[in-house]
Write a protein that holds these residues in place. Structure first.
Motif, short mmCIF file in Angstrom:
data_model
loop_
_atom_site.label_atom_id
_atom_site.label_comp_id
_atom_site.label_asym_id
_atom_site.label_seq_id
_atom_site.Cartn_x
_atom_site.Cartn_y
_atom_site.Cartn_z
N THR A 144 52.79 44.63 43.27
CA THR A 144 53.06 46.01 43.23
C THR A 144 51.78 46.65 42.20
N LEU A 145 51.65 47.80 41.84
CA LEU A 145 50.54 48.40 41.14
C LEU A 145 50.96 47.53 39.93
N ASN A 146 52.06 47.70 39.24
CA ASN A 146 52.40 46.98 38.00
C ASN A 146 52.03 45.72 38.05
N PHE A 147 52.21 44.70 38.91
CA PHE A 147 51.87 43.23 38.95
C PHE A 147 50.51 43.17 39.26
N TYR A 148 49.88 43.91 40.29
CA TYR A 148 48.41 43.78 40.50
C TYR A 148 47.47 43.98 39.33
N ARG A 149 47.95 45.19 38.62
CA ARG A 149 47.07 45.62 37.62
C ARG A 149 46.83 44.43 36.41
N GLY A 150 47.86 43.59 36.13
CA GLY A 150 47.86 42.52 35.22
C GLY A 150 47.53 41.24 35.66
N THR A 151 47.12 41.02 36.87
CA THR A 151 46.75 39.73 37.43
C THR A 151 45.48 39.74 38.02
N ASN A 152 44.57 40.70 38.34
CA ASN A 152 43.31 40.93 38.85
C ASN A 152 42.19 40.70 37.94
N ILE A 163 39.79 53.88 36.76
CA ILE A 163 38.38 54.07 37.37
C ILE A 163 38.66 53.50 38.81
N GLN A 164 39.17 52.64 39.19
CA GLN A 164 39.36 51.94 40.52
C GLN A 164 40.38 52.95 41.22
N LEU A 165 41.31 53.28 40.68
CA LEU A 165 42.21 54.39 41.24
C LEU A 165 41.65 55.63 41.85
N GLU A 174 33.03 52.12 45.30
CA GLU A 174 33.32 50.63 45.71
C GLU A 174 34.94 50.73 45.61
N LYS A 175 35.57 50.37 46.83
CA LYS A 175 37.04 50.50 46.80
C LYS A 175 37.55 48.92 46.49
N ASP A 176 38.50 48.87 45.54
CA ASP A 176 39.14 47.53 45.76
C ASP A 176 40.29 47.54 46.86
#
Length: 270
Positions: A144-152, A163-165, A174-176
């Motif tokens: 999820t956004l919550n998990f992904y934000r903290g693990t990439n 910035i990426q959002l 450049e999009k993630d």
């Protein structure tokens, strides 16, 4: 507005804030661990997902974010609370046998002054309402956004996430690719905030102006140095410099949002 959310907030003001909404700016949500009414009854305790924070999200933004209600919040819901400025990324977890000492910070042999600054951040800022936000939470490929934000590669830094959002919602830069998938999976919310005007609207709604450059169309900006406790324990000088910068900026942003959230809660509940 969800009446359950309004009632829970009113009960919280009466029972935990001595009847004074202004006290919410300094209330430490961590103290609700084990509280069956305002904490996380029957589930893992997480400050940003407590019952009172769910109620606050709904009172603040239930009219602005599609489908946001007490029934749609949580780990398996359409939305979930999120901590914007992480403690553990920079300082690690508290050492069980030594309260007030943090495993990440101790790798660098800090001074007592630095230790006390970090403790103050943990006790007075990190777990106050100004450090929490709500985000869409539908899964893509087991994240999820919550998990992904903290693990990439963003290492949970909220400035880099914004910035990426913006790149995804405004179809620029450049999009993630994984973030792009998550935004599409959560189109029920994000479709309302596409393009420059849409993204600026989202920033204003969620009170994120302090992460943005107001002179450049509210474009999100880099605020924090990219450092974390496991990055390079051999370079204490850089780490401590970045710790001070992180503390100063995070405390400034959280304090500003504490005031803004209190003001908005007052308007929503009058």
């Amino acid at each position: 507005m969800d009446e359950r959310a309004r009632q829970l907030l009113q009960d919280f003001i009466r029972e935990k804030l001595n009847g004074t909404l202004e006290n919410i700016r300094t209330f430490n949500i961590k103290t609700l661990r084990g509280d069956d009414k305002f904490g996380c009854p029957g589930r893992y305790f997480d400050c940003d997902d407590t019952e009172i924070m769910r109620a606050i999200y709904v009172v603040l933004w239930g009219d602005a974010l599609p489908d946001l209600s007490m029934d749609t919040l949580g780990n398996t819901g359409k939305y979930r609370g999120d901590t914007m400025n992480s403690f553990h990324t920079m300082f690690g977890r508290e050492t069980p046998e030594k309260p007030g000492f943090y495993a990440g910070l101790e790798k660098y042999h800090p001074s007592d002054e630095i230790r006390e600054r970090v403790r103050e951040f943990g006790n007075k800022y990190c777990s106050t309402i100004g450090n929490f936000v709500v985000l869409p939470n539908l899964y893509v490929r087991d994240t999820t956004l919550n998990f992904y934000r903290g693990t990439n590669q963003w290492r949970d830094f909220f400035d880099r996430f914004l910035i990426q959002l913006k790149n995804v919602l405004c179809d620029c830069g450049e999009k993630d690719l994984m973030l792009d998938e998550l935004v599409k999976a959560n189109a029920f919310c994000f479709d309302k905030f596409k393009g420059d005007e849409g993204f600026q609207s989202l920033e204003r709604i969620l009170l994120l102006e302090d992460y943005c450059n107001c002179s450049k169309g509210y474009a999100p900006k880099l605020i924090f140095p990219m450092n974390y406790h496991w990055k390079n324990p051999a370079d204490a000088e850089t780490y401590f410099r970045d710790v001070v910068s992180y503390l100063e900026e995070a405390e400034r942003i959280i304090s500003s949002r504490n005031r803004a959230i209190q003001d908005l809660l007052r308007k929503r509940t009058n």
